[in-house]
Write a protein that holds these residues in place. Structure first.
Motif, PDB file in Angstrom:
ATOM      1  N   ALA A 101       0.830  -1.211  -0.009  1.00 63.46           N
ATOM      2  CA  ALA A 101      -0.020  -0.070   0.215  1.00 63.46           C
ATOM      3  C   ALA A 101       0.690   1.369   0.037  1.00 63.46           C
ATOM      4  O   ALA A 101       0.420   2.067  -0.716  1.00 63.46           O
ATOM      5  CB  ALA A 101      -0.930   0.007   1.224  1.00 63.46           C
ATOM      6  N   GLU A 102       1.809   1.410   0.676  1.00 62.85           N
ATOM      7  CA  GLU A 102       2.895   2.573   0.931  1.00 62.85           C
ATOM      8  C   GLU A 102       3.636   2.551  -0.515  1.00 62.85           C
ATOM      9  O   GLU A 102       3.500   3.603  -1.000  1.00 62.85           O
ATOM     10  CB  GLU A 102       3.901   2.328   2.002  1.00 62.85           C
ATOM     11  CG  GLU A 102       3.283   2.383   3.272  1.00 62.85           C
ATOM     12  CD  GLU A 102       4.260   2.418   4.319  1.00 62.85           C
ATOM     13  OE1 GLU A 102       5.585   1.861   3.939  1.00 62.85           O
ATOM     14  OE2 GLU A 102       4.078   2.718   5.539  1.00 62.85           O
ATOM     15  N   THR A 103       3.960   1.556  -1.238  1.00 66.64           N
ATOM     16  CA  THR A 103       4.544   1.637  -2.338  1.00 66.64           C
ATOM     17  C   THR A 103       3.559   2.168  -3.653  1.00 66.64           C
ATOM     18  O   THR A 103       3.920   3.104  -4.304  1.00 66.64           O
ATOM     19  CB  THR A 103       5.024   0.224  -2.927  1.00 66.64           C
ATOM     20  OG1 THR A 103       5.984  -0.265  -1.969  1.00 66.64           O
ATOM     21  CG2 THR A 103       5.555   0.283  -4.161  1.00 66.64           C
ATOM     22  N   GLU A 104       2.313   1.862  -3.350  1.00 69.34           N
ATOM     23  CA  GLU A 104       1.366   2.356  -4.206  1.00 69.34           C
ATOM     24  C   GLU A 104       0.865   3.703  -4.018  1.00 69.34           C
ATOM     25  O   GLU A 104       0.776   4.733  -5.007  1.00 69.34           O
ATOM     26  CB  GLU A 104       0.145   1.360  -4.497  1.00 69.34           C
ATOM     27  CG  GLU A 104       0.406   0.103  -4.816  1.00 69.34           C
ATOM     28  CD  GLU A 104      -0.995  -0.747  -4.832  1.00 69.34           C
ATOM     29  OE1 GLU A 104      -1.864  -0.345  -4.356  1.00 69.34           O
ATOM     30  OE2 GLU A 104      -0.829  -2.055  -5.143  1.00 69.34           O
ATOM     31  N   LEU A 105       0.883   4.067  -2.792  1.00 66.37           N
ATOM     32  CA  LEU A 105       0.647   5.443  -2.526  1.00 66.37           C
ATOM     33  C   LEU A 105       1.569   6.463  -2.639  1.00 66.37           C
ATOM     34  O   LEU A 105       1.547   7.687  -3.187  1.00 66.37           O
ATOM     35  CB  LEU A 105       0.212   5.276  -0.814  1.00 66.37           C
ATOM     36  CG  LEU A 105      -1.064   6.164  -0.481  1.00 66.37           C
ATOM     37  CD1 LEU A 105      -2.080   5.493  -0.084  1.00 66.37           C
ATOM     38  CD2 LEU A 105      -0.582   7.165   0.582  1.00 66.37           C
ATOM     39  N   PHE A 106       2.610   6.101  -2.336  1.00 62.39           N
ATOM     40  CA  PHE A 106       4.123   6.965  -2.387  1.00 62.39           C
ATOM     41  C   PHE A 106       5.084   6.868  -3.362  1.00 62.39           C
ATOM     42  O   PHE A 106       5.766   7.530  -3.599  1.00 62.39           O
ATOM     43  CB  PHE A 106       4.699   6.997  -1.064  1.00 62.39           C
ATOM     44  CG  PHE A 106       3.650   7.342   0.260  1.00 62.39           C
ATOM     45  CD1 PHE A 106       3.138   8.614   0.395  1.00 62.39           C
ATOM     46  CD2 PHE A 106       3.485   6.481   1.269  1.00 62.39           C
ATOM     47  CE1 PHE A 106       2.393   9.078   1.576  1.00 62.39           C
ATOM     48  CE2 PHE A 106       2.669   6.644   2.410  1.00 62.39           C
ATOM     49  CZ  PHE A 106       2.096   7.926   2.229  1.00 62.39           C
ATOM     50  N   GLY A 107       4.749   5.827  -4.364  1.00 63.96           N
ATOM     51  CA  GLY A 107       5.601   5.547  -5.312  1.00 63.96           C
ATOM     52  C   GLY A 107       7.218   5.140  -4.802  1.00 63.96           C
ATOM     53  O   GLY A 107       7.942   5.352  -5.161  1.00 63.96           O
ATOM     54  N   LEU A 108       7.162   4.602  -3.662  1.00 66.33           N
ATOM     55  CA  LEU A 108       8.425   4.399  -3.070  1.00 66.33           C
ATOM     56  C   LEU A 108       9.086   2.830  -3.670  1.00 66.33           C
ATOM     57  O   LEU A 108       8.359   1.946  -4.041  1.00 66.33           O
ATOM     58  CB  LEU A 108       8.370   3.836  -1.504  1.00 66.33           C
ATOM     59  CG  LEU A 108       8.168   5.154  -0.689  1.00 66.33           C
ATOM     60  CD1 LEU A 108       7.653   4.876   0.661  1.00 66.33           C
ATOM     61  CD2 LEU A 108       9.084   6.244  -0.790  1.00 66.33           C
ATOM     62  N   SER A 109      10.109   2.700  -3.943  1.00 64.06           N
ATOM     63  CA  SER A 109      10.780   1.425  -4.519  1.00 64.06           C
ATOM     64  C   SER A 109      11.191   0.451  -3.497  1.00 64.06           C
ATOM     65  O   SER A 109      11.564   1.009  -2.280  1.00 64.06           O
ATOM     66  CB  SER A 109      11.923   1.401  -5.404  1.00 64.06           C
ATOM     67  OG  SER A 109      12.918   2.377  -4.925  1.00 64.06           O
ATOM     68  N   LYS A 110      11.129  -0.706  -3.503  1.00 62.43           N
ATOM     69  CA  LYS A 110      11.511  -1.570  -2.614  1.00 62.43           C
ATOM     70  C   LYS A 110      13.300  -1.623  -2.629  1.00 62.43           C
ATOM     71  O   LYS A 110      13.763  -1.605  -3.588  1.00 62.43           O
ATOM     72  CB  LYS A 110      11.076  -2.855  -3.107  1.00 62.43           C
ATOM     73  CG  LYS A 110       9.736  -3.150  -2.890  1.00 62.43           C
ATOM     74  CD  LYS A 110       9.210  -4.799  -3.235  1.00 62.43           C
ATOM     75  CE  LYS A 110       7.596  -4.658  -2.986  1.00 62.43           C
ATOM     76  NZ  LYS A 110       7.390  -6.119  -3.130  1.00 62.43           N
ATOM     77  N   GLY A 111      13.817  -1.520  -1.556  1.00 62.37           N
ATOM     78  CA  GLY A 111      15.072  -1.681  -1.782  1.00 62.37           C
ATOM     79  C   GLY A 111      15.694  -1.921  -0.410  1.00 62.37           C
ATOM     80  O   GLY A 111      15.954  -2.023   0.509  1.00 62.37           O
TER      81      GLY A 111
END
Length: 111
Positions: A101-111
């Motif tokens: 959800a955070e990735t979709e919301l804030f556009g954060l990449s996994k890393g």
């Protein structure tokens, strides 16, 4: 015997009538000014409100949320499971969904 208007000019009555007319005009203007002030004081104020763009967006989101369909049967089952203690939380699944959800919301990449 009274002697009036000895010189025959008759200016004194004219001056008095001019003064009287001026006084009446001034009184009329004062009354109009007072009436306008009372009318302005009695008139209701025109207040206005403007919302910021973020407040308007929040209002739109709240409206959409209130219009969203609710599966009342599922809500009732979850409520009962929580109340009787049988509802179990899978912590790893919850963490995975929060991360997604955070990735979709804030556009954060996994890393």
């Amino acid at each position: 015997m009274a002697i009036n208007n000895v010189n025959g000019t008759g200016q004194k009555p004219q001056l008095e009538s001019q003064r009287l007319n001026q006084q009446q005009a001034q009184q009329g203007q004062s009354a109009n000014t007072a009436q306008q002030a009372q009318t302005a004081a009695a008139a209701p104020r025109q207040d206005s409100v403007s919302l910021t763009q973020s407040a308007q967006q929040l209002a739109n989101v709240q409206k959409k949320a209130s219009d969203a369909p609710v599966n009342q049967d599922k809500v009732d089952k979850l409520k009962a499971a929580i109340q009787n203690g049988s509802y179990k939380i899978d912590a790893e699944q919850l963490a995975s969904k929060i991360s997604k959800a955070e990735t979709e919301l804030f556009g954060l990449s996994k890393g």
